[in-house]
Design a protein around this motif. Structure first.
Motif, mmCIF file in Angstrom:
data_model
loop_
_atom_site.group_PDB
_atom_site.id
_atom_site.type_symbol
_atom_site.label_atom_id
_atom_site.label_comp_id
_atom_site.label_asym_id
_atom_site.label_seq_id
_atom_site.Cartn_x
_atom_site.Cartn_y
_atom_site.Cartn_z
ATOM 1 N N LYS A 309 0.824 -1.209 0.000
ATOM 2 C CA LYS A 309 0.000 0.000 0.000
ATOM 3 C C LYS A 309 0.858 1.260 0.000
ATOM 4 O O LYS A 309 0.412 2.331 -0.443
ATOM 5 C CB LYS A 309 -0.937 -0.007 1.206
ATOM 6 C CG LYS A 309 -2.083 -1.002 1.079
ATOM 7 C CD LYS A 309 -2.942 -1.025 2.330
ATOM 8 C CE LYS A 309 -4.070 -2.063 2.192
ATOM 9 N NZ LYS A 309 -4.891 -2.151 3.429
ATOM 10 N N GLN A 310 2.090 1.140 0.491
ATOM 11 C CA GLN A 310 3.013 2.277 0.509
ATOM 12 C C GLN A 310 3.803 2.416 -0.797
ATOM 13 O O GLN A 310 4.526 3.390 -0.980
ATOM 14 C CB GLN A 310 3.998 2.135 1.667
ATOM 15 C CG GLN A 310 3.384 2.174 3.050
ATOM 16 C CD GLN A 310 4.435 1.989 4.135
ATOM 17 O OE1 GLN A 310 5.428 2.708 4.179
ATOM 18 N NE2 GLN A 310 4.223 1.011 5.001
ATOM 19 N N GLY A 311 3.686 1.404 -1.687
ATOM 20 C CA GLY A 311 4.388 1.488 -2.963
ATOM 21 C C GLY A 311 5.512 0.490 -3.155
ATOM 22 O O GLY A 311 6.333 0.640 -4.064
ATOM 23 N N ALA A 312 5.555 -0.551 -2.324
ATOM 24 C CA ALA A 312 6.626 -1.541 -2.438
ATOM 25 C C ALA A 312 6.627 -2.235 -3.792
ATOM 26 O O ALA A 312 7.697 -2.571 -4.326
ATOM 27 C CB ALA A 312 6.497 -2.594 -1.319
ATOM 28 N N GLY A 313 5.457 -2.442 -4.363
ATOM 29 C CA GLY A 313 5.372 -3.135 -5.650
ATOM 30 C C GLY A 313 6.129 -2.401 -6.743
ATOM 31 O O GLY A 313 6.844 -3.013 -7.548
ATOM 32 N N ASP A 314 6.001 -1.083 -6.781
ATOM 33 C CA ASP A 314 6.687 -0.287 -7.803
ATOM 34 C C ASP A 314 8.207 -0.322 -7.606
ATOM 35 O O ASP A 314 8.968 -0.399 -8.578
ATOM 36 C CB ASP A 314 6.191 1.161 -7.759
ATOM 37 C CG ASP A 314 4.743 1.295 -8.214
ATOM 38 O OD1 ASP A 314 4.287 0.422 -8.981
ATOM 39 O OD2 ASP A 314 4.077 2.256 -7.792
ATOM 40 N N ILE A 315 8.647 -0.261 -6.349
ATOM 41 C CA ILE A 315 10.092 -0.318 -6.063
ATOM 42 C C ILE A 315 10.672 -1.645 -6.535
ATOM 43 O O ILE A 315 11.710 -1.686 -7.212
ATOM 44 C CB ILE A 315 10.351 -0.123 -4.559
ATOM 45 C CG1 ILE A 315 10.032 1.312 -4.140
ATOM 46 C CG2 ILE A 315 11.803 -0.471 -4.210
ATOM 47 C CD1 ILE A 315 10.151 1.567 -2.653
ATOM 48 N N LEU A 316 9.994 -2.726 -6.208
ATOM 49 C CA LEU A 316 10.508 -4.052 -6.558
ATOM 50 C C LEU A 316 10.436 -4.298 -8.059
ATOM 51 O O LEU A 316 11.342 -4.899 -8.643
ATOM 52 C CB LEU A 316 9.715 -5.130 -5.792
ATOM 53 C CG LEU A 316 9.903 -5.102 -4.275
ATOM 54 C CD1 LEU A 316 8.962 -6.076 -3.599
ATOM 55 C CD2 LEU A 316 11.350 -5.435 -3.895
ATOM 56 N N LYS A 317 9.383 -3.811 -8.694
ATOM 57 C CA LYS A 317 9.253 -3.975 -10.151
ATOM 58 C C LYS A 317 10.413 -3.310 -10.878
ATOM 59 O O LYS A 317 10.970 -3.858 -11.816
ATOM 60 C CB LYS A 317 7.917 -3.389 -10.618
ATOM 61 C CG LYS A 317 7.647 -3.573 -12.101
ATOM 62 C CD LYS A 317 6.290 -2.986 -12.472
ATOM 63 C CE LYS A 317 6.009 -3.139 -13.959
ATOM 64 N NZ LYS A 317 4.696 -2.539 -14.337
ATOM 65 N N ALA A 318 10.779 -2.115 -10.416
ATOM 66 C CA ALA A 318 11.890 -1.395 -11.047
ATOM 67 C C ALA A 318 13.199 -2.156 -10.889
ATOM 68 O O ALA A 318 14.033 -2.191 -11.809
ATOM 69 C CB ALA A 318 12.004 -0.006 -10.427
ATOM 70 N N ILE A 319 13.378 -2.803 -9.751
ATOM 71 C CA ILE A 319 14.613 -3.569 -9.511
ATOM 72 C C ILE A 319 14.640 -4.816 -10.373
ATOM 73 O O ILE A 319 15.667 -5.172 -10.954
ATOM 74 C CB ILE A 319 14.731 -3.908 -8.018
ATOM 75 C CG1 ILE A 319 15.021 -2.628 -7.217
ATOM 76 C CG2 ILE A 319 15.836 -4.942 -7.771
ATOM 77 C CD1 ILE A 319 14.854 -2.780 -5.740
ATOM 78 N N TYR A 320 13.500 -5.517 -10.478
ATOM 79 C CA TYR A 320 13.451 -6.742 -11.297
ATOM 80 C C TYR A 320 13.735 -6.442 -12.758
ATOM 81 O O TYR A 320 14.318 -7.243 -13.480
ATOM 82 C CB TYR A 320 12.086 -7.417 -11.146
ATOM 83 C CG TYR A 320 11.786 -7.938 -9.746
ATOM 84 C CD1 TYR A 320 12.810 -8.472 -8.974
ATOM 85 C CD2 TYR A 320 10.518 -7.889 -9.224
ATOM 86 C CE1 TYR A 320 12.546 -8.929 -7.699
ATOM 87 C CE2 TYR A 320 10.234 -8.342 -7.952
ATOM 88 C CZ TYR A 320 11.252 -8.876 -7.193
ATOM 89 O OH TYR A 320 11.012 -9.339 -5.925
ATOM 90 N N GLN A 321 13.302 -5.262 -13.210
ATOM 91 C CA GLN A 321 13.515 -4.900 -14.622
ATOM 92 C C GLN A 321 14.955 -4.511 -14.893
ATOM 93 O O GLN A 321 15.410 -4.538 -16.012
ATOM 94 C CB GLN A 321 12.589 -3.747 -15.004
ATOM 95 C CG GLN A 321 11.113 -4.155 -15.064
ATOM 96 C CD GLN A 321 10.200 -3.006 -15.369
ATOM 97 O OE1 GLN A 321 10.571 -1.841 -15.205
ATOM 98 N NE2 GLN A 321 8.978 -3.295 -15.774
#
Length: 321
Positions: A309-321
């Protein structure tokens, strides 16, 4: 000594060949030998992909299973009965037919500050070079000390220490448990406070992997389980699994039991330390181990959801890419 209710006469343990991995396998062998003196235990020493590739950061070559796949194959092929792992290296989803049969009592889970010239993280001069192979450590160190230069550091414990001693780094960060297990406690200058560097999922704990349908082996291993630490470790791994993380991403999770409550803290951060998300939650423990294990997994998901909810998904997606 425990009376054996099995037809097994020999047990083979698959292990990596690093000094720390061999210590871990020998430790489990010793504990089992004390329980079952008549059981013959052999070690099958294997080199994994993670051991072979030492010139590339782990996150760039794919962190999932780098140190366990070859050991798992040996179990599948029945060349080994079990594999002893540092739990932080074990992927969140295991291959079909395999399971973690044991969660051992946890050693100290903290990160250790190691330096020849400085007593702690706060003593490092501006611009100091700190070595670590972990994006989790990197993001938290950069959040705490943005002025530090973080440089990748690979290899076994001895190799990393030799690079520090050669002057390539002002300090390096290692797992406290690993240093203690191989008798290098004297190299630890400071155990980093968990508010500075929250541990990795499963850090400090050993786990034993085996075939899921191998009831004889599971019965032999049962006395090695630590039920309280297992609850903490299940919660941490559930958080990581819900975030679809591995062992080489900037995710931290650490659970403890206090006042009959299971308390889980989680973090996700950008590699440069400019953003560090934090979440935590507590639940009361129930009377039965089964209920507590189920609730521990639910707790992991709940804290992961708070991070998402704080935005962890976006942070991790950027790292995986």
């Amino acid at each position: 000594m425990t009376k054996m209710k099995t037809q097994l006469t020999t047990l083979t343990i698959a292990t990596r060949q690093s000094p720390l991995a061999l210590w871990q396998a020998e430790h489990i062998k010793e504990r089992l030998t004390k329980l079952y003196p008549s059981l013959h235990i052999e070690l099958l020493k294997i080199t994994t992909k993670g051991d072979k590739i030492l010139d590339t950061p782990l996150a760039k070559i794919g962190g999932k299973g780098l140190f366990v796949k070859e050991l798992e194959q040996a179990i599948y092929d029945k060349k080994a009965d079990i594999a002893v792992h540092s739990l932080k290296d074990v992927p969140m989803v295991l291959p079909e037919g395999l399971m973690l049969g044991v969660y051992c009592k946890r050693e100290v889970p903290t990160d250790a500050f190691v330096s020849n010239n400085y007593d702690g993280i706060d003593d490092l001069p501006i611009g100091s070079v700190v070595g670590t192979s972990s994006l989790r450590r990197q993001c938290q160190l950069k959040q705490y000390r943005p002025d530090l230069t973080i440089k990748s550091l690979r290899g076994n414990v001895g190799t990393r220490l030799s690079k520090l001693d050669a002057g390539e780094y002002d300090a390096i960060i290692l797992a406290t448990s690993g240093l203690k297990r191989i008798g290098l406690d004297d190299r630890i200058r400071e155990e980093l406070d968990t508010n500075v560097s929250l541990p990795a999922v499963g850090q400090g704990a050993l786990a034993i992997e085996c075939r899921a349908n191998d009831d004889e082996v599971l019965a032999l291993l049962a006395p090695l389980n630590d039920n309280q630490d297992k609850l903490c470790l299940l919660a941490e791994r559930a958080l990581n699994r819900h975030l679809e993380g591995g062992c080489q991403v900037p995710i931290a999770a650490f659970a403890v039991i206090e006042n009959n409550e299971l308390w889980l803290r989680g973090r996700v951060g950008t590699v440069d330390g400019t953003e560090l998300l934090k979440a935590e939650q507590r639940i009361k423990l129930e009377e039965t181990q089964t209920d507590n294990e189920q609730n521990a997994e639910k707790l992991g998901v709940q804290v992961a959801e708070l991070l998402l909810k704080q935005g962890a998904g976006d942070i991790l997606k950027a790292i995986y890419q």
